[in-house]
Motif scaffolding. Structure first.
Motif, short mmCIF file in Angstrom:
data_model
loop_
_atom_site.label_atom_id
_atom_site.label_comp_id
_atom_site.label_asym_id
_atom_site.label_seq_id
_atom_site.Cartn_x
_atom_site.Cartn_y
_atom_site.Cartn_z
N ARG A 1 48.34 46.18 17.00
CA ARG A 1 48.62 47.47 16.70
C ARG A 1 47.75 47.76 15.25
N VAL A 2 47.42 48.93 15.03
CA VAL A 2 46.57 49.48 13.89
C VAL A 2 47.70 49.82 12.99
N ILE A 3 47.27 49.48 11.72
CA ILE A 3 48.61 49.68 10.66
C ILE A 3 47.56 50.37 9.43
N LYS A 4 48.18 50.98 8.49
CA LYS A 4 47.55 51.63 7.45
C LYS A 4 47.91 50.68 6.45
N THR A 5 46.78 50.52 5.54
CA THR A 5 46.87 49.35 4.36
C THR A 5 46.01 50.16 3.05
N PRO A 6 46.78 49.55 1.99
CA PRO A 6 46.09 50.16 0.66
C PRO A 6 44.41 50.29 0.70
N LEU A 7 44.08 51.05 -0.17
CA LEU A 7 42.77 50.95 -0.56
C LEU A 7 42.37 50.56 -1.92
N VAL A 8 41.19 50.12 -2.09
CA VAL A 8 40.93 49.86 -3.49
C VAL A 8 40.51 51.12 -4.18
N ASN A 9 40.89 51.35 -5.29
CA ASN A 9 40.38 52.55 -5.96
C ASN A 9 38.87 52.40 -6.46
N GLY A 10 38.14 53.31 -6.62
CA GLY A 10 36.55 53.51 -6.95
C GLY A 10 36.68 53.55 -8.55
N TYR A 11 35.41 53.38 -9.08
CA TYR A 11 35.57 53.43 -10.44
C TYR A 11 33.95 54.10 -11.00
N ASN A 12 33.87 54.34 -12.16
CA ASN A 12 32.58 54.94 -12.67
C ASN A 12 31.84 53.79 -13.32
N SER A 13 30.64 53.30 -12.86
CA SER A 13 29.80 52.26 -13.31
C SER A 13 29.31 52.71 -14.76
N CYS A 14 28.84 51.76 -15.55
CA CYS A 14 28.44 51.88 -16.72
C CYS A 14 27.08 53.01 -16.85
N ASN A 15 26.49 53.22 -15.78
CA ASN A 15 25.53 54.20 -15.87
C ASN A 15 25.92 55.66 -15.39
N GLY A 16 27.26 55.64 -15.18
CA GLY A 16 27.93 57.03 -14.83
C GLY A 16 28.08 57.32 -13.36
N TYR A 17 27.47 56.36 -12.45
CA TYR A 17 27.73 56.64 -10.93
C TYR A 17 28.91 56.08 -10.52
N TYR A 18 29.56 56.94 -9.61
CA TYR A 18 30.82 56.76 -9.12
C TYR A 18 30.82 55.67 -7.83
N ILE A 19 31.58 54.62 -7.85
CA ILE A 19 31.62 53.45 -6.83
C ILE A 19 32.69 53.54 -6.05
N PRO A 20 32.80 53.94 -4.88
CA PRO A 20 33.95 54.46 -4.03
C PRO A 20 34.57 52.89 -3.59
N GLY A 21 35.74 52.81 -3.52
CA GLY A 21 36.62 51.63 -3.35
C GLY A 21 36.19 50.91 -2.12
N GLU A 22 35.91 51.58 -0.94
CA GLU A 22 35.82 51.20 0.10
C GLU A 22 34.34 50.45 0.43
N THR A 23 33.49 50.49 -0.88
CA THR A 23 32.22 49.88 -0.93
C THR A 23 32.26 48.70 -1.73
N ILE A 24 33.50 48.15 -2.31
CA ILE A 24 33.47 47.08 -3.11
C ILE A 24 33.91 45.75 -2.26
N PRO A 25 33.23 44.82 -1.93
CA PRO A 25 33.55 43.76 -1.19
C PRO A 25 34.51 42.74 -2.00
#
Length: 200
Positions: A85-109
């Motif tokens: 079965r496929v289930i929904k699970t929590p996502l990691v929240n993104g954050y703003n890096s020190c140089n101001g770029y937003y890092i989406p949560g799904e790209t954080i391994p």
């Protein structure tokens, strides 16, 4: 030899040898390494990363009506997939890096390079096993004991996967280790590889 049903009616019959206390133990059900490599070379790019590896470690007791163990002769194993079965699970929240770029949560391994997407494929199955052994009796008669061990694992899948999506689940036994712990118990460790492919 035991027929091992891995993929809905297709029987595989393989032998491999493993060493247990300096003795050769016959193992039935281990899939050849070359076949697993072929599965990983899937022509569908969206399915190439849908796999997981895990092990089932257990100590099993010989049923009371059976005689004591002298030595293990053979281990037969196969995997039956009983649900998915496929289930929904929590996502990691993104954050703003020190140089101001937003890092989406799904790209954080994490440390295993796994990215959370908000969706997982849950797979449940049974590891079916038969241990064939010689009895600790004068005539050294041959006996067997059957064991079914349940397991549950997951594979992270794409965030846009619908909850009703079905997958072709293929399980491969990579390795089996077994040894006698006592006259009534056996330790076993089975390494399993599972691949999932979308059914269109």
């Amino acid at each position: 030899m035991l027929n091992s049903n891995y993929t809905n009616g297709t029987s595989y019959q393989f032998h491999d040898k493993c060493c247990c206390d300096d003795k050769i133990l016959n193992i039935v059900g281990v899939y050849p390494e070359s076949k697993i490599e072929k599965v990983l070379q899937c022509p569908c790019p969206e399915d190439k990363n849908k796999w997981t590896e895990f092990f089932v470690s257990e100590t099993v007791d010989i049923p009371s009506q059976k005689p004591n163990i002298e030595d293990i002769v053979e281990v037969h194993s196969c995997v039956d997939i009983i649900s998915q079965r496929v289930i929904k699970t929590p996502l990691v929240n993104g954050y703003n890096s020190c140089n101001g770029y937003y890092i989406p949560g799904e790209t954080i391994p994490n440390g295993e390079c796994t990215n959370l997407t908000g969706k997982k494929l849950i797979i449940e199955g049974l590891l079916r096993q038969k241990i064939i052994y010689t009895a600790a009796l004068g005539e050294q008669s041959v006996h067997s004991a059957d064991f079914n061990i349940p397991f549950s694992v997951f594979i992270i899948i794409e965030k846009n996967t619908p909850l009703y999506q079905q997958f072709k689940i293929t399980a491969y036994i990579e390795d089996i280790y077994a040894c006698v712990l006592s006259e009534r118990s056996v330790f076993k460790n089975t390494t399993i590889f599972i691949k999932a492919s979308k059914i269109c």
